[in-house]
Design an enzyme around this catalytic site. Structure first.
Site, mmCIF file in Angstrom:
data_model
loop_
_atom_site.group_PDB
_atom_site.id
_atom_site.type_symbol
_atom_site.label_atom_id
_atom_site.label_comp_id
_atom_site.label_asym_id
_atom_site.label_seq_id
_atom_site.Cartn_x
_atom_site.Cartn_y
_atom_site.Cartn_z
ATOM 1 N N LYS A 1 -1.421 -9.184 0.415
ATOM 2 C CA LYS A 1 -0.121 -9.151 0.822
ATOM 3 C C LYS A 1 0.168 -9.750 2.082
ATOM 4 C CE LYS A 1 3.851 -6.767 0.302
ATOM 5 N NZ LYS A 1 4.764 -6.984 -0.591
ATOM 6 N N TYR B 1 -10.110 2.424 2.092
ATOM 7 C CA TYR B 1 -10.769 3.602 1.548
ATOM 8 C C TYR B 1 -11.919 4.006 2.611
ATOM 9 C CZ TYR B 1 -8.108 2.926 -2.654
ATOM 10 O OH TYR B 1 -7.331 2.947 -3.898
ATOM 11 N N ASP C 1 -8.216 -1.408 -6.931
ATOM 12 C CA ASP C 1 -8.438 -0.183 -7.787
ATOM 13 C C ASP C 1 -7.052 -0.168 -8.850
ATOM 14 O OD1 ASP C 1 -8.763 2.512 -8.126
ATOM 15 O OD2 ASP C 1 -8.273 3.110 -6.380
ATOM 16 N N ASP D 1 -6.989 -0.905 -13.036
ATOM 17 C CA ASP D 1 -6.270 0.044 -13.988
ATOM 18 C C ASP D 1 -5.246 -0.498 -14.973
ATOM 19 O OD1 ASP D 1 -8.095 1.889 -13.380
ATOM 20 O OD2 ASP D 1 -6.568 3.475 -12.981
ATOM 21 N N ASP E 1 2.518 -7.352 -5.127
ATOM 22 C CA ASP E 1 3.610 -6.914 -6.037
ATOM 23 C C ASP E 1 3.689 -7.753 -7.302
ATOM 24 O OD1 ASP E 1 4.131 -8.455 -3.930
ATOM 25 O OD2 ASP E 1 6.018 -7.601 -3.510
#
Ligand code: NAD
Length: 362
Positions: free
Chosen positions: A192, A143, A248, A252, A224
């Site tokens: 990852k 980001y 992020d 959620d 994942d």
């Protein structure tokens, strides 16, 4: 009498309603324990644009820096949706995060036993309980990395870059380990590393920092797999530390499996001794603003986090959390957490706040 200074940003939409109830709870805690919580109201978001033309006036940031903590409702709303990006209310959030150096975002996802029916997971999985805290890196990664557009093999392409430096990972890892140390002593680092070089550096650093915390069990999970395990066996997680983007998305997901967005608190922290910012995860909910319909519990639980993490008042924090649990156990519900078959009429924002104050016995 101990005095604490809290910068209060009610913001827009339901922000003033939910922070109003959270402040009433804070006052009640102060009365019970002889603390003076001095709130200093400041402007940010749409309210600041209307009053000053800017989403984050300099005085707001200055006041926040001088306080022990910041309590924020929410910013944004339809009225300001057509303004250019740099003048949008949400810009205030980025300004506060960078201006206060808030690099760690803590989001607990807790399934309150009384709200188990609101959990979309299978009943036997929900019955095992969910009590996870996500520690999301907030000021680095994709980001904030290099980005742009260029000519590529398939024509014009857009690109974003994920980069993490050693110091950046060390400080967020320490937040995760410290938090786990005060809980069930288990930290899961999500990356990852099978594909991304930035994740390999992330993992190496987390492993190195782990040597300082021999009492905390560390494991690693690819993002994942983490997204699957969160719905398969959420009770196995204690504290999860991860990058800005993975955090992020995963926080959620975790928020949703614990019920309504109206229940989710958050904390954003910088270096020790600097003011942290506390806010509900939800936005300004313009659709229900001004109607006494908003659930104030996410903001009240954010106050509990503020008491524990910035004001170092763990007993008082526990009391607020216990009061919320007791109120829910008594059957009190705002409309967003009401399930079909719940007997009682839904409570409004003010009535729910009052119930928590009563449960505190103040
Ligand atoms: P939202 O979280 O405001 O609302 C999503 C839905 O959840 C709505 O139906 C709303 O009524 C409901 N809801 C939210 N909080 C609730 C509560 N406490 N009690 C009961 N119901 C609740 O998200 P949105 O609609 O996407 O965004 C609205 C505005 O808020 C936008 O301007 C957005 O940019 C802004 N926003 C601000 C923040 C923040 O200040 N941190 C975060 C997210 C969105």
């Amino acid at each position: 009498m101990a005095e604490y200074r809290i910068a209060l940003i009610p913001g827009d939409g339901i922000g003033p309603e939910v922070t109003g109830e959270a402040c009433a709870v804070l006052d009640a805690v102060g009365r019970r324990h002889g603390h003076a919580f001095r709130t200093l109201p400041v402007l940010a978001g749409g309210a600041a644009i209307d009053a000053t033309g800017a989403p984050l006036p300099d005085e707001t940031l200055e006041t926040c820096r001088e306080c022990d903590a910041v309590l924020l409702g929410a910013v944004g709303g339809w009225k300001w949706d057509t303004l250019p990006g740099h003048l949008r209310p949400e810009r205030a959030l980025l300004g506060l995060r960078s201006g206060l150096g808030l690099y760690a975002n803590l989001r607990p996802a807790t399934l309150h036993p009384a709200l188990a029916a609101a959990c979309p997971l299978r009943a036997d999985i929900a019955a095992q309980g969910i009590d996870v805290v996500f520690v999301r890196e907030l000021t680095g990664g994709m980001y904030f990395g290099d980005r742009g557009r260029r000519e590529g093999k398939f024509g014009l392409e857009g690109f974003d870059t994920e980069a993490y430096g050693v110091g950046e990972v060390e400080r967020i890892a320490r937040v995760g380990f410290e938090l786990a140390r005060g809980r069930r002593k288990k930290l899961t680092s999500v990356d990852k590393a099978n594909v991304l070089e930035s994740s390999r550096v992330w993992r190496e650093v987390v492993v190195r920092v782990a040597a300082e915390y021999p009492d905390v069990a560390l494991d690693h999970m690819y993002v994942d797999n983490a997204s699957m395990q969160l719905i398969r066996r959420p009770s196995d997680f204690d504290v999860v530390v991860t990058t800005n983007m993975f955090g992020d998305i995963l926080s959620d997901e975790a928020g949703q499996i614990t019920g309504s967005i109206g229940m989710l608190p958050s904390a954003s922290l910088g270096d020790p001794g600097k003011p942290g910012m506390y806010e509900p995860v939800h936005g300004s909910a313009p659709d229900i603003a001004g109607k006494d319909l908003a659930n104030p519990l996410a903001t009240i639980l954010s106050v509990a986090m503020m008491l524990r993490l910035s004001l170092k008042l763990p007993k008082e924090a526990d009391e607020v959390e216990r009061a919320v649990t007791a109120v829910l156990a008594s059957g009190a519900r705002t409309a967003d957490i009401r399930q079909p078959g719940d007997g009682n009429a839904p409570l409004g924002t003010k009535a729910m706040g009052r119930r928590v104050v009563e449960a505190l016995g103040a």
